[in-house]
Design a protein around this motif. Structure first.
Motif, PDB file in Angstrom:
ATOM      1  N   LEU A  62       5.537 -49.684  75.008  1.00 33.75           N
ATOM      2  CA  LEU A  62       5.024 -49.097  73.772  1.00 33.75           C
ATOM      3  C   LEU A  62       4.361 -47.754  74.039  1.00 33.75           C
ATOM      4  O   LEU A  62       3.706 -47.572  75.071  1.00 33.75           O
ATOM      5  CB  LEU A  62       3.997 -50.036  73.126  1.00 33.75           C
ATOM      6  CG  LEU A  62       4.410 -51.490  72.916  1.00 33.75           C
ATOM      7  CD1 LEU A  62       3.258 -52.266  72.280  1.00 33.75           C
ATOM      8  CD2 LEU A  62       5.663 -51.590  72.073  1.00 33.75           C
ATOM      9  N   LYS A  63       4.545 -46.835  73.101  1.00 31.56           N
ATOM     10  CA  LYS A  63       3.873 -45.536  73.181  1.00 31.56           C
ATOM     11  C   LYS A  63       3.455 -45.119  71.784  1.00 31.56           C
ATOM     12  O   LYS A  63       4.219 -45.256  70.826  1.00 31.56           O
ATOM     13  CB  LYS A  63       4.806 -44.473  73.769  1.00 31.56           C
ATOM     14  CG  LYS A  63       4.129 -43.117  73.962  1.00 31.56           C
ATOM     15  CD  LYS A  63       5.053 -42.115  74.628  1.00 31.56           C
ATOM     16  CE  LYS A  63       5.850 -41.326  73.629  1.00 31.56           C
ATOM     17  NZ  LYS A  63       6.586 -40.194  74.252  1.00 31.56           N
ATOM     18  N   VAL A  64       2.237 -44.615  71.683  1.00 38.01           N
ATOM     19  CA  VAL A  64       1.728 -44.106  70.406  1.00 38.01           C
ATOM     20  C   VAL A  64       1.302 -42.656  70.604  1.00 38.01           C
ATOM     21  O   VAL A  64       0.692 -42.314  71.620  1.00 38.01           O
ATOM     22  CB  VAL A  64       0.502 -44.921  69.931  1.00 38.01           C
ATOM     23  CG1 VAL A  64      -0.128 -44.262  68.726  1.00 38.01           C
ATOM     24  CG2 VAL A  64       0.895 -46.330  69.604  1.00 38.01           C
ATOM     25  N   THR A  65       1.635 -41.816  69.625  1.00 36.80           N
ATOM     26  CA  THR A  65       1.119 -40.450  69.604  1.00 36.80           C
ATOM     27  C   THR A  65       0.317 -40.260  68.334  1.00 36.80           C
ATOM     28  O   THR A  65       0.508 -40.980  67.339  1.00 36.80           O
ATOM     29  CB  THR A  65       2.249 -39.418  69.679  1.00 36.80           C
ATOM     30  OG1 THR A  65       3.086 -39.563  68.525  1.00 36.80           O
ATOM     31  CG2 THR A  65       3.071 -39.585  70.938  1.00 36.80           C
ATOM     32  N   PHE A  66      -0.590 -39.288  68.374  1.00 37.96           N
ATOM     33  CA  PHE A  66      -1.494 -39.053  67.242  1.00 37.96           C
ATOM     34  C   PHE A  66      -1.655 -37.548  67.090  1.00 37.96           C
ATOM     35  O   PHE A  66      -2.154 -36.882  67.998  1.00 37.96           O
ATOM     36  CB  PHE A  66      -2.839 -39.721  67.547  1.00 37.96           C
ATOM     37  CG  PHE A  66      -3.774 -39.864  66.374  1.00 37.96           C
ATOM     38  CD1 PHE A  66      -5.086 -40.291  66.594  1.00 37.96           C
ATOM     39  CD2 PHE A  66      -3.396 -39.602  65.075  1.00 37.96           C
ATOM     40  CE1 PHE A  66      -5.978 -40.462  65.545  1.00 37.96           C
ATOM     41  CE2 PHE A  66      -4.273 -39.762  64.015  1.00 37.96           C
ATOM     42  CZ  PHE A  66      -5.565 -40.197  64.249  1.00 37.96           C
ATOM     43  N   ASP A  67      -1.199 -37.014  65.972  1.00 32.77           N
ATOM     44  CA  ASP A  67      -1.305 -35.587  65.695  1.00 32.77           C
ATOM     45  C   ASP A  67      -2.180 -35.413  64.459  1.00 32.77           C
ATOM     46  O   ASP A  67      -1.723 -35.625  63.336  1.00 32.77           O
ATOM     47  CB  ASP A  67       0.095 -35.004  65.463  1.00 32.77           C
ATOM     48  CG  ASP A  67       0.090 -33.491  65.397  1.00 32.77           C
ATOM     49  OD1 ASP A  67      -0.915 -32.923  64.891  1.00 32.77           O
ATOM     50  OD2 ASP A  67       1.067 -32.876  65.829  1.00 32.77           O
ATOM     51  N   THR A  68      -3.430 -35.018  64.680  1.00 34.50           N
ATOM     52  CA  THR A  68      -4.370 -34.917  63.553  1.00 34.50           C
ATOM     53  C   THR A  68      -4.091 -33.688  62.695  1.00 34.50           C
ATOM     54  O   THR A  68      -4.533 -33.637  61.545  1.00 34.50           O
ATOM     55  CB  THR A  68      -5.829 -34.880  64.052  1.00 34.50           C
ATOM     56  OG1 THR A  68      -5.957 -33.821  64.997  1.00 34.50           O
ATOM     57  CG2 THR A  68      -6.204 -36.197  64.700  1.00 34.50           C
ATOM     58  N   THR A  69      -3.352 -32.723  63.242  1.00 40.97           N
ATOM     59  CA  THR A  69      -2.976 -31.549  62.437  1.00 40.97           C
ATOM     60  C   THR A  69      -1.882 -31.922  61.443  1.00 40.97           C
ATOM     61  O   THR A  69      -1.955 -31.590  60.261  1.00 40.97           O
ATOM     62  CB  THR A  69      -2.499 -30.403  63.340  1.00 40.97           C
ATOM     63  OG1 THR A  69      -3.530 -30.093  64.271  1.00 40.97           O
ATOM     64  CG2 THR A  69      -2.174 -29.162  62.515  1.00 40.97           C
ATOM     65  N   LEU A  70      -0.875 -32.626  61.940  1.00 37.26           N
ATOM     66  CA  LEU A  70       0.206 -33.086  61.073  1.00 37.26           C
ATOM     67  C   LEU A  70      -0.195 -34.314  60.260  1.00 37.26           C
ATOM     68  O   LEU A  70       0.520 -34.698  59.335  1.00 37.26           O
ATOM     69  CB  LEU A  70       1.440 -33.440  61.907  1.00 37.26           C
ATOM     70  CG  LEU A  70       2.204 -32.285  62.548  1.00 37.26           C
ATOM     71  CD1 LEU A  70       3.380 -32.825  63.372  1.00 37.26           C
ATOM     72  CD2 LEU A  70       2.716 -31.313  61.486  1.00 37.26           C
ATOM     73  N   LYS A  71      -1.301 -34.932  60.620  1.00 39.60           N
ATOM     74  CA  LYS A  71      -1.759 -36.181  59.984  1.00 39.60           C
ATOM     75  C   LYS A  71      -0.681 -37.257  60.132  1.00 39.60           C
ATOM     76  O   LYS A  71      -0.212 -37.870  59.140  1.00 39.60           O
ATOM     77  CB  LYS A  71      -2.129 -35.959  58.521  1.00 39.60           C
ATOM     78  CG  LYS A  71      -3.354 -35.064  58.352  1.00 39.60           C
ATOM     79  CD  LYS A  71      -3.803 -34.993  56.900  1.00 39.60           C
ATOM     80  CE  LYS A  71      -5.024 -34.146  56.700  1.00 39.60           C
ATOM     81  NZ  LYS A  71      -6.235 -34.667  57.355  1.00 39.60           N
ATOM     82  N   GLN A  72      -0.288 -37.451  61.378  1.00 36.80           N
ATOM     83  CA  GLN A  72       0.825 -38.346  61.647  1.00 36.80           C
ATOM     84  C   GLN A  72       0.645 -39.049  62.997  1.00 36.80           C
ATOM     85  O   GLN A  72       0.155 -38.460  63.969  1.00 36.80           O
ATOM     86  CB  GLN A  72       2.125 -37.529  61.691  1.00 36.80           C
ATOM     87  CG  GLN A  72       3.380 -38.332  61.951  1.00 36.80           C
ATOM     88  CD  GLN A  72       4.610 -37.435  62.005  1.00 36.80           C
ATOM     89  OE1 GLN A  72       4.884 -36.787  63.027  1.00 36.80           O
ATOM     90  NE2 GLN A  72       5.355 -37.410  60.921  1.00 36.80           N
ATOM     91  N   SER A  73       1.076 -40.316  63.024  1.00 36.63           N
ATOM     92  CA  SER A  73       1.168 -41.056  64.273  1.00 36.63           C
ATOM     93  C   SER A  73       2.594 -41.566  64.415  1.00 36.63           C
ATOM     94  O   SER A  73       3.204 -42.016  63.440  1.00 36.63           O
ATOM     95  CB  SER A  73       0.190 -42.232  64.272  1.00 36.63           C
ATOM     96  OG  SER A  73       0.358 -43.029  65.435  1.00 36.63           O
ATOM     97  N   LEU A  74       3.120 -41.481  65.640  1.00 36.66           N
ATOM     98  CA  LEU A  74       4.428 -42.039  65.942  1.00 36.66           C
ATOM     99  C   LEU A  74       4.245 -43.211  66.889  1.00 36.66           C
ATOM    100  O   LEU A  74       3.432 -43.156  67.810  1.00 36.66           O
ATOM    101  CB  LEU A  74       5.332 -40.997  66.589  1.00 36.66           C
ATOM    102  CG  LEU A  74       5.648 -39.758  65.760  1.00 36.66           C
ATOM    103  CD1 LEU A  74       6.546 -38.813  66.552  1.00 36.66           C
ATOM    104  CD2 LEU A  74       6.302 -40.128  64.440  1.00 36.66           C
ATOM    105  N   PHE A  75       5.038 -44.250  66.667  1.00 38.27           N
ATOM    106  CA  PHE A  75       4.987 -45.464  67.474  1.00 38.27           C
ATOM    107  C   PHE A  75       6.387 -45.700  68.013  1.00 38.27           C
ATOM    108  O   PHE A  75       7.345 -45.781  67.240  1.00 38.27           O
ATOM    109  CB  PHE A  75       4.526 -46.627  66.595  1.00 38.27           C
ATOM    110  CG  PHE A  75       4.495 -47.965  67.269  1.00 38.27           C
ATOM    111  CD1 PHE A  75       5.478 -48.913  67.025  1.00 38.27           C
ATOM    112  CD2 PHE A  75       3.474 -48.293  68.145  1.00 38.27           C
ATOM    113  CE1 PHE A  75       5.449 -50.152  67.640  1.00 38.27           C
ATOM    114  CE2 PHE A  75       3.429 -49.538  68.762  1.00 38.27           C
ATOM    115  CZ  PHE A  75       4.419 -50.465  68.512  1.00 38.27           C
ATOM    116  N   HIS A  76       6.490 -45.771  69.351  1.00 38.23           N
ATOM    117  CA  HIS A  76       7.793 -45.927  69.983  1.00 38.23           C
ATOM    118  C   HIS A  76       7.851 -47.247  70.735  1.00 38.23           C
ATOM    119  O   HIS A  76       6.893 -47.605  71.442  1.00 38.23           O
ATOM    120  CB  HIS A  76       8.029 -44.799  70.997  1.00 38.23           C
ATOM    121  CG  HIS A  76       7.863 -43.421  70.442  1.00 38.23           C
ATOM    122  ND1 HIS A  76       8.883 -42.721  69.839  1.00 38.23           N
ATOM    123  CD2 HIS A  76       6.772 -42.607  70.410  1.00 38.23           C
ATOM    124  CE1 HIS A  76       8.436 -41.529  69.474  1.00 38.23           C
ATOM    125  NE2 HIS A  76       7.157 -41.435  69.797  1.00 38.23           N
TER     126      HIS A  76
END
Lengths: 113, 112
Positions: A62-76
């Motif tokens: 599992l991998k999670v990213t967090f971009d507070t500028t884009l207001k988005q999280s991706l979960f892989h």
């Protein structure tokens, strides 16, 4: 108004491929974002937590990213397996200093053998 | 098995009945939650207790009445419910804002 939307209601992928799920939010500035797995008739089970000052977090496949500028999280989920089939939910705190956690709309993932 | 125990697992009640849902955790968590979940929808926050005091009420109708008798126990008292209140009611707990929520497996409520 405040919204937490996950990209698709349902996602089908082939076994062995990487599943990528998206969580987009508006009018929130969360300090923490969490991902959960939920199987039918059961409560959500915690997978990963990421903080606003962290870009990426990993745990096994599992991998999670967090971009507070884009207001988005991706979960892989890499090397996906049929056993990964479930509903995946993101949840974020509203950064109000309380324990308030709000859930996204959820994505039903089906991994095809 | 989860560390948060909810009873009963299933409940059927009429619109004039009074019933209670119970949730118990022994992890020393100081925040406890009630969420409501309809089919194919995400959990919807109802109430949060922090240090045994009600800290969040998400404009829930008064026919739902929460109670936190001690740090391990959370109840949800139900009275004069409507059929649209039928749902899975989930309890959760956590120790800190930056810690996971631990969920029970819920009470499946049907209002007839």
């Amino acid at each position: 108004s405040q919204k937490i939307e996950q990209n698709s209601e349902a996602l089908n992928i082939q076994e062995g491929k990487t599943a990528t799920l998206t969580c987009n939010y508006t009018n929130y500035s969360p300090a923490y974002l969490q991902w959960y797995r939920q199987d039918p008739g059961r409560g959500p089970v915690f997978l990963l937590l990421i903080r606003e000052n962290e870009k990426e977090k990993r745990k096994e496949r599992l991998k999670v990213t967090f971009d507070t500028t884009l207001k988005q999280s991706l979960f892989h989920i890499t090397a996906s397996q049929p056993a990964d089939s479930a509903t995946y939910l993101c949840a974020l705190d509203d950064n109000s200093g309380t324990y308030k956690y709000i859930f996204g709309t959820g994505t039903r993932l089906k991994v095809l053998a | 098995d989860t560390e948060v125990t909810q009873t009963p697992k299933h409940l059927v009640m009429g619109m004039t009945n009074k019933k209670s849902l119970k949730c118990e955790q022994h992890m020393g968590h100081r925040a406890m939650y009630w969420y409501k979940q309809k089919a194919k929808k995400p959990p919807e926050l109802m109430f949060v207790y922090s240090y045994e005091k009600l800290s969040i009420n998400e404009s829930v109708p008064s026919r739902f009445s929460p109670e936190c008798p001690n740090s391990s126990l959370l109840n949800l008292h139900l009275h004069a419910l409507q059929p649209e209140d039928s749902a899975l009611y989930l309890c959760a707990s956590t120790s800190r804002r930056d810690s996971p929520l631990h969920f029970g497996n819920g009470t499946r409520l049907t209002v007839t």
